[in-house]
Scaffold this motif. Structure first.
Motif, PDB file in Angstrom:
ATOM      1  N   ARG A 381     -15.267 -17.620 -23.310  1.00 20.78           N
ATOM      2  CA  ARG A 381     -16.112 -16.438 -23.436  1.00 20.78           C
ATOM      3  C   ARG A 381     -15.963 -15.602 -22.165  1.00 20.78           C
ATOM      4  NH1 ARG A 381     -17.817 -20.656 -26.177  1.00 20.78           N
ATOM      5  NH2 ARG A 381     -18.879 -20.348 -28.175  1.00 20.78           N
ATOM      6  N   ILE A 382     -16.107 -14.292 -22.306  1.00 24.07           N
ATOM      7  CA  ILE A 382     -15.862 -13.363 -21.211  1.00 24.07           C
ATOM      8  C   ILE A 382     -17.169 -12.665 -20.833  1.00 24.07           C
ATOM      9  CG2 ILE A 382     -14.526 -11.351 -20.467  1.00 24.07           C
ATOM     10  CD1 ILE A 382     -12.483 -12.067 -22.640  1.00 24.07           C
ATOM     11  N   TYR A 383     -17.402 -12.521 -19.529  1.00 24.82           N
ATOM     12  CA  TYR A 383     -18.628 -11.901 -19.020  1.00 24.82           C
ATOM     13  C   TYR A 383     -18.292 -10.786 -18.040  1.00 24.82           C
ATOM     14  CZ  TYR A 383     -21.183 -15.995 -20.762  1.00 24.82           C
ATOM     15  OH  TYR A 383     -21.719 -16.973 -21.559  1.00 24.82           O
ATOM     16  N   ALA A 384     -19.080  -9.708 -18.084  1.00 24.34           N
ATOM     17  CA  ALA A 384     -19.042  -8.645 -17.076  1.00 24.34           C
ATOM     18  C   ALA A 384     -20.471  -8.126 -16.944  1.00 24.34           C
ATOM     19  CB  ALA A 384     -18.089  -7.525 -17.472  1.00 24.34           C
ATOM     20  N   ILE A 385     -21.158  -8.507 -15.868  1.00 24.97           N
ATOM     21  CA  ILE A 385     -22.571  -8.187 -15.709  1.00 24.97           C
ATOM     22  C   ILE A 385     -22.850  -7.765 -14.264  1.00 24.97           C
ATOM     23  CG2 ILE A 385     -23.460  -9.623 -17.593  1.00 24.97           C
ATOM     24  CD1 ILE A 385     -23.833 -11.898 -15.715  1.00 24.97           C
ATOM     25  N   SER A 386     -23.878  -6.978 -14.098  1.00 20.35           N
ATOM     26  CA  SER A 386     -24.261  -6.529 -12.759  1.00 20.35           C
ATOM     27  C   SER A 386     -25.058  -7.617 -12.047  1.00 20.35           C
ATOM     28  CB  SER A 386     -25.111  -5.257 -12.860  1.00 20.35           C
ATOM     29  OG  SER A 386     -26.290  -5.495 -13.617  1.00 20.35           O
ATOM     30  N   ARG A 387     -24.924  -7.658 -10.716  1.00 18.98           N
ATOM     31  CA  ARG A 387     -25.755  -8.528  -9.894  1.00 18.98           C
ATOM     32  C   ARG A 387     -25.672  -8.072  -8.432  1.00 18.98           C
ATOM     33  NH1 ARG A 387     -26.844 -14.993  -9.998  1.00 18.98           N
ATOM     34  NH2 ARG A 387     -28.212 -15.020  -8.186  1.00 18.98           N
ATOM     35  N   PRO A 388     -26.820  -7.926  -7.772  1.00 22.96           N
ATOM     36  CA  PRO A 388     -26.814  -7.481  -6.377  1.00 22.96           C
ATOM     37  C   PRO A 388     -26.503  -8.641  -5.432  1.00 22.96           C
ATOM     38  CG  PRO A 388     -29.059  -7.842  -7.091  1.00 22.96           C
ATOM     39  CD  PRO A 388     -28.181  -8.103  -8.295  1.00 22.96           C
ATOM     40  N   ASP A 389     -26.521  -8.345  -4.153  1.00 25.59           N
ATOM     41  CA  ASP A 389     -26.302  -9.383  -3.157  1.00 25.59           C
ATOM     42  C   ASP A 389     -27.500 -10.326  -3.092  1.00 25.59           C
ATOM     43  OD1 ASP A 389     -25.082 -10.738  -0.968  1.00 25.59           O
ATOM     44  OD2 ASP A 389     -26.321  -9.577   0.414  1.00 25.59           O
ATOM     45  N   LYS A 390     -28.701  -9.751  -3.112  1.00 28.65           N
ATOM     46  CA  LYS A 390     -29.911 -10.567  -3.020  1.00 28.65           C
ATOM     47  C   LYS A 390     -30.909 -10.162  -4.097  1.00 28.65           C
ATOM     48  CE  LYS A 390     -29.491 -11.191   1.987  1.00 28.65           C
ATOM     49  NZ  LYS A 390     -30.125 -10.941   3.327  1.00 28.65           N
ATOM     50  N   ASN A 391     -31.713 -11.131  -4.509  1.00 25.32           N
ATOM     51  CA  ASN A 391     -32.735 -10.906  -5.522  1.00 25.32           C
ATOM     52  C   ASN A 391     -33.632  -9.731  -5.115  1.00 25.32           C
ATOM     53  OD1 ASN A 391     -35.487 -11.307  -6.803  1.00 25.32           O
ATOM     54  ND2 ASN A 391     -34.329 -12.877  -7.870  1.00 25.32           N
ATOM     55  N   GLY A 392     -33.864  -8.826  -6.073  1.00 28.04           N
ATOM     56  CA  GLY A 392     -34.756  -7.704  -5.852  1.00 28.04           C
ATOM     57  C   GLY A 392     -34.094  -6.452  -5.335  1.00 28.04           C
ATOM     58  N   GLU A 393     -32.838  -6.543  -4.897  1.00 29.36           N
ATOM     59  CA  GLU A 393     -32.144  -5.353  -4.421  1.00 29.36           C
ATOM     60  C   GLU A 393     -31.637  -4.535  -5.604  1.00 29.36           C
ATOM     61  OE1 GLU A 393     -30.389  -6.938  -0.126  1.00 29.36           O
ATOM     62  OE2 GLU A 393     -29.053  -6.828  -1.882  1.00 29.36           O
ATOM     63  N   PRO A 394     -31.533  -3.212  -5.451  1.00 26.55           N
ATOM     64  CA  PRO A 394     -30.975  -2.400  -6.540  1.00 26.55           C
ATOM     65  C   PRO A 394     -29.495  -2.705  -6.720  1.00 26.55           C
ATOM     66  CG  PRO A 394     -31.220  -1.076  -4.562  1.00 26.55           C
ATOM     67  CD  PRO A 394     -31.874  -2.401  -4.266  1.00 26.55           C
ATOM     68  N   VAL A 395     -28.990  -2.470  -7.927  1.00 27.31           N
ATOM     69  CA  VAL A 395     -27.577  -2.738  -8.206  1.00 27.31           C
ATOM     70  C   VAL A 395     -27.098  -1.784  -9.282  1.00 27.31           C
ATOM     71  CG1 VAL A 395     -28.038  -4.483  -9.983  1.00 27.31           C
ATOM     72  CG2 VAL A 395     -25.866  -4.538  -8.725  1.00 27.31           C
ATOM     73  N   SER A 396     -25.833  -1.408  -9.199  1.00 26.48           N
ATOM     74  CA  SER A 396     -25.229  -0.552 -10.224  1.00 26.48           C
ATOM     75  C   SER A 396     -23.833  -1.067 -10.551  1.00 26.48           C
ATOM     76  CB  SER A 396     -25.161   0.909  -9.764  1.00 26.48           C
ATOM     77  OG  SER A 396     -24.374   1.037  -8.594  1.00 26.48           O
ATOM     78  N   MET A 397     -23.394  -0.799 -11.768  1.00 28.15           N
ATOM     79  CA  MET A 397     -22.060  -1.195 -12.221  1.00 28.15           C
ATOM     80  C   MET A 397     -21.599  -0.194 -13.276  1.00 28.15           C
ATOM     81  SD  MET A 397     -20.791  -4.670 -14.243  1.00 28.15           S
ATOM     82  CE  MET A 397     -21.530  -4.148 -15.813  1.00 28.15           C
ATOM     83  N   ALA A 398     -20.356   0.229 -13.183  1.00 26.85           N
ATOM     84  CA  ALA A 398     -19.778   1.117 -14.195  1.00 26.85           C
ATOM     85  C   ALA A 398     -18.479   0.492 -14.685  1.00 26.85           C
ATOM     86  CB  ALA A 398     -19.532   2.504 -13.614  1.00 26.85           C
ATOM     87  N   LEU A 399     -18.535  -0.128 -15.871  1.00 27.27           N
ATOM     88  CA  LEU A 399     -17.387  -0.828 -16.461  1.00 27.27           C
ATOM     89  C   LEU A 399     -16.694   0.085 -17.458  1.00 27.27           C
ATOM     90  CD1 LEU A 399     -15.786  -3.509 -16.925  1.00 27.27           C
ATOM     91  CD2 LEU A 399     -17.466  -4.018 -18.722  1.00 27.27           C
ATOM     92  N   LYS A 400     -15.415   0.351 -17.230  1.00 32.43           N
ATOM     93  CA  LYS A 400     -14.672   1.282 -18.069  1.00 32.43           C
ATOM     94  C   LYS A 400     -13.833   0.594 -19.136  1.00 32.43           C
ATOM     95  CE  LYS A 400     -12.560   4.516 -15.710  1.00 32.43           C
ATOM     96  NZ  LYS A 400     -11.729   5.144 -14.647  1.00 32.43           N
ATOM     97  N   ARG A 401     -13.292  -0.585 -18.813  1.00 32.12           N
ATOM     98  CA  ARG A 401     -12.332  -1.180 -19.750  1.00 32.12           C
ATOM     99  C   ARG A 401     -12.112  -2.642 -19.409  1.00 32.12           C
ATOM    100  NH1 ARG A 401      -8.809   1.935 -18.412  1.00 32.12           N
ATOM    101  NH2 ARG A 401      -9.355   3.597 -19.861  1.00 32.12           N
ATOM    102  N   ILE A 402     -11.827  -3.449 -20.446  1.00 31.16           N
ATOM    103  CA  ILE A 402     -11.378  -4.832 -20.268  1.00 31.16           C
ATOM    104  C   ILE A 402     -10.101  -4.999 -21.086  1.00 31.16           C
ATOM    105  CG2 ILE A 402     -11.907  -7.282 -20.509  1.00 31.16           C
ATOM    106  CD1 ILE A 402     -14.854  -6.571 -20.419  1.00 31.16           C
ATOM    107  N   THR A 403      -9.041  -5.439 -20.432  1.00 33.39           N
ATOM    108  CA  THR A 403      -7.747  -5.589 -21.096  1.00 33.39           C
ATOM    109  C   THR A 403      -7.258  -7.025 -20.947  1.00 33.39           C
ATOM    110  OG1 THR A 403      -7.222  -3.311 -20.466  1.00 33.39           O
ATOM    111  CG2 THR A 403      -5.397  -4.664 -21.248  1.00 33.39           C
ATOM    112  N   LEU A 404      -6.688  -7.550 -22.009  1.00 33.56           N
ATOM    113  CA  LEU A 404      -6.113  -8.896 -21.993  1.00 33.56           C
ATOM    114  C   LEU A 404      -4.603  -8.814 -22.174  1.00 33.56           C
ATOM    115  CD1 LEU A 404      -6.158 -12.039 -22.220  1.00 33.56           C
ATOM    116  CD2 LEU A 404      -6.599 -11.726 -24.673  1.00 33.56           C
ATOM    117  N   THR A 405      -3.871  -9.492 -21.303  1.00 35.07           N
ATOM    118  CA  THR A 405      -2.425  -9.637 -21.457  1.00 35.07           C
ATOM    119  C   THR A 405      -2.084 -11.123 -21.455  1.00 35.07           C
ATOM    120  OG1 THR A 405      -1.974  -7.538 -20.339  1.00 35.07           O
ATOM    121  CG2 THR A 405      -0.161  -9.106 -20.483  1.00 35.07           C
ATOM    122  N   ARG A 406      -1.374 -11.572 -22.481  1.00 33.76           N
ATOM    123  CA  ARG A 406      -0.974 -12.981 -22.570  1.00 33.76           C
ATOM    124  C   ARG A 406       0.547 -13.084 -22.589  1.00 33.76           C
ATOM    125  NH1 ARG A 406      -3.186 -16.390 -27.172  1.00 33.76           N
ATOM    126  NH2 ARG A 406      -2.454 -14.695 -28.501  1.00 33.76           N
TER     127      ARG A 406
END
Length: 459
Positions: A381-406
């Motif tokens: 299973r594949i994950y892409a999630i936001s998480r800050p450095d420390k609990n309670g800090e603001p965080v942002s993430m902008a995910l544009k694409r996920i590509t798989l090459t085998r």
């Protein structure tokens, strides 16, 4: 029913000259008469009776092999039995040039759902070429895997009367050849049968490569699910905008976990020996990203919890002091933690090979993390999630694409034997468990495929 050749999977380039331009010939000062529609009204359609979800993930492309006169266009907006107030149905060229837009009227669908069917009167000629069908409410347009994640639609049309074709020159196709101006042959529905090229679970031949875009910055639809937990709220902190999943969890949002994940295994390994590998590429808008976790897990995980073991995770984040930090996590253990660039990488690749997992990204450590769970036929299973450095800090993430090459690895040499002191395992099957729980690869899933001629995963 006779149907014109319409290929929902074709994306041929539009012709450089439009065939409905004024035709001047033989010194005649007048324009050639516009061909008139003739014959019965025919229907081309894309759809099935299986369950549907909202929002096509692929362009709905109609490839027309000869000029036609379109009477009506229809789309389906089940929208979880709520329907949708009719808006506009439109056709564009692949380059974005608008061909036309028409006001739609609504009709009830199955069970009396109001405005489930949209229908628009078109009454316009379409020349040979490719057209992209769209609506003013693509977010409620019905789709499913059976149509390759394109939108359900119907098109009523007539053929256009054509002038007699002159005798062919030597070597030319005869007048009744369907590739010239002859009558259209008996046709079939839009071809939507899945192909092995699009299947992320199919076995790979030695040396064969496959590149698939698994996510492309749009609505989070199957096989993906929205992820939220530990203070993060997808509804409040995430939006789809400008071709990216954009997360902004404010201060006080705990660990601010928001993003997407595949509920089922979406990456499947083949033999990694002799050069075999699988590469996941995550593309970010670095200007709007301050912290993320990307990773893989073999086991099902409840939404809101961090990925279950066995797992491999990369946690990149910008600290409150303005520096960057990267941590590799295998199962419960942080195998590596060190400083990294303070600006988020534009692209990060997880490279899975016989030796383990390697991270490729600007300024990120390229250490290989051994991982015994990288084995043939293993799903992740594949994950892409936001998480800050420390609990309670603001965080942002902008995910544009996920590509798989085998890339398929080499096969064991004939007669290859286990290491000394290790007996070969017996070949025996004895199980009453369901195939899915015995590690069987899943049924086909339609994923957007990139041409093998593409030079890079990112677009």
């Amino acid at each position: 029913m006779t149907r014109l050749t319409l290929a929902g999977t074709t994306t041929a380039k539009p012709p450089t000259d439009t065939s409905d331009a004024v035709d001047v010939s033989g010194g005649d000062d007048g324009a050639a008469a516009e061909p008139e529609p003739e014959g019965p009204v025919q229907r081309a359609e894309l759809g099935n009776i299986a369950a549907v979800v909202n929002g096509p993930r692929k362009n709905t492309v109609i490839a027309i092999k000869r000029p036609i006169f379109v009477r009506k266009l229809g789309t389906y907006h089940w929208n979880n039995a709520r329907g949708r107030t009719p808006g506009v149905i439109a056709l564009n060229r692949p380059d974005g040039t608008e061909v036309g837009r028409w006001a739609a009227r609504g009709k009830p669908g199955q069970g009396g759902v109001p405005n489930a069917y949209w229908e628009a009167d078109v009454n316009q000629r379409l020349d040979e070429g490719s057209y992209v069908l769209t609506t003013s409410s693509n977010e409620t347009w019905a789709t499913n895997a059976g149509v390759g994640w394109r939108g359900f639609y119907s098109m009523d049309y007539q053929l256009l009367r054509q002038e007699p074709t002159p005798e062919p020159l030597s070597g030319d196709a005869p007048p009744d050849d369907p590739q010239t101006n002859g009558p259209a042959p008996e046709q079939i529905d839009v071809p939507v049968a899945p192909t092995a090229d699009d299947d992320p679970a199919r076995p790979m031949k030695p040396g064969e490569t496959q590149t698939l875009v698994l996510y492309q910055g749009g609505e989070v639809l199957p096989p993906w699910s929205a992820f939220q937990g530990q203070g993060g709220s997808f509804k409040d902190h995430a939006r789809i905008d400008s071709g990216a999943l954009r997360v902004r969890a404010p201060e006080g949002s705990g660990n601010g976990l928001v993003g997407l994940y595949s509920e089922g295994s979406l990456l499947w390994l083949d033999s990694l020996r002799s050069g075999g590998e699988a590469v996941l590429t995550f593309d970010f808008d670095s200007s709007e990203t301050t912290g993320f976790i990307i990773g893989l897990s073999t086991h099902h995980n409840l939404n809101g919890n961090e990925p279950s073991n066995p797992r491999f995770l990369l946690h990149w984040r910008r600290t409150a002091e303005g520096s960057g930090k990267a941590t590799f996590i295998r199962d419960y253990n942080a195998t590596l933690e060190q400083e990294a660039p303070a600006k988020a990488p534009k692209a990060v690749r997880l490279v899975l090979s016989e030796g383990g997992v390697r991270v490729d990204g600007e300024g990120l450590p390229a250490d290989v993390t051994p991982w015994g769970d990288l084995s043939e036929a293993q799903g992740f299973r594949i994950y892409a999630i936001s998480r800050p450095d420390k609990n309670g800090e603001p965080v942002s993430m902008a995910l544009k694409r996920i590509t798989l090459t085998r890339k398929g690895g080499g096969k064991p040499a004939d007669g290859e034997k286990p290491a000394p002191g290790i007996a070969p395992l017996p070949t025996r099957f004895s199980s009453t468990a369901s195939p899915a729980r015995c590690g069987r690869r899943p049924d086909f899933m339609r994923i957007r495929r990139r041409s093998s001629s593409s030079s890079a995963p990112a677009r």
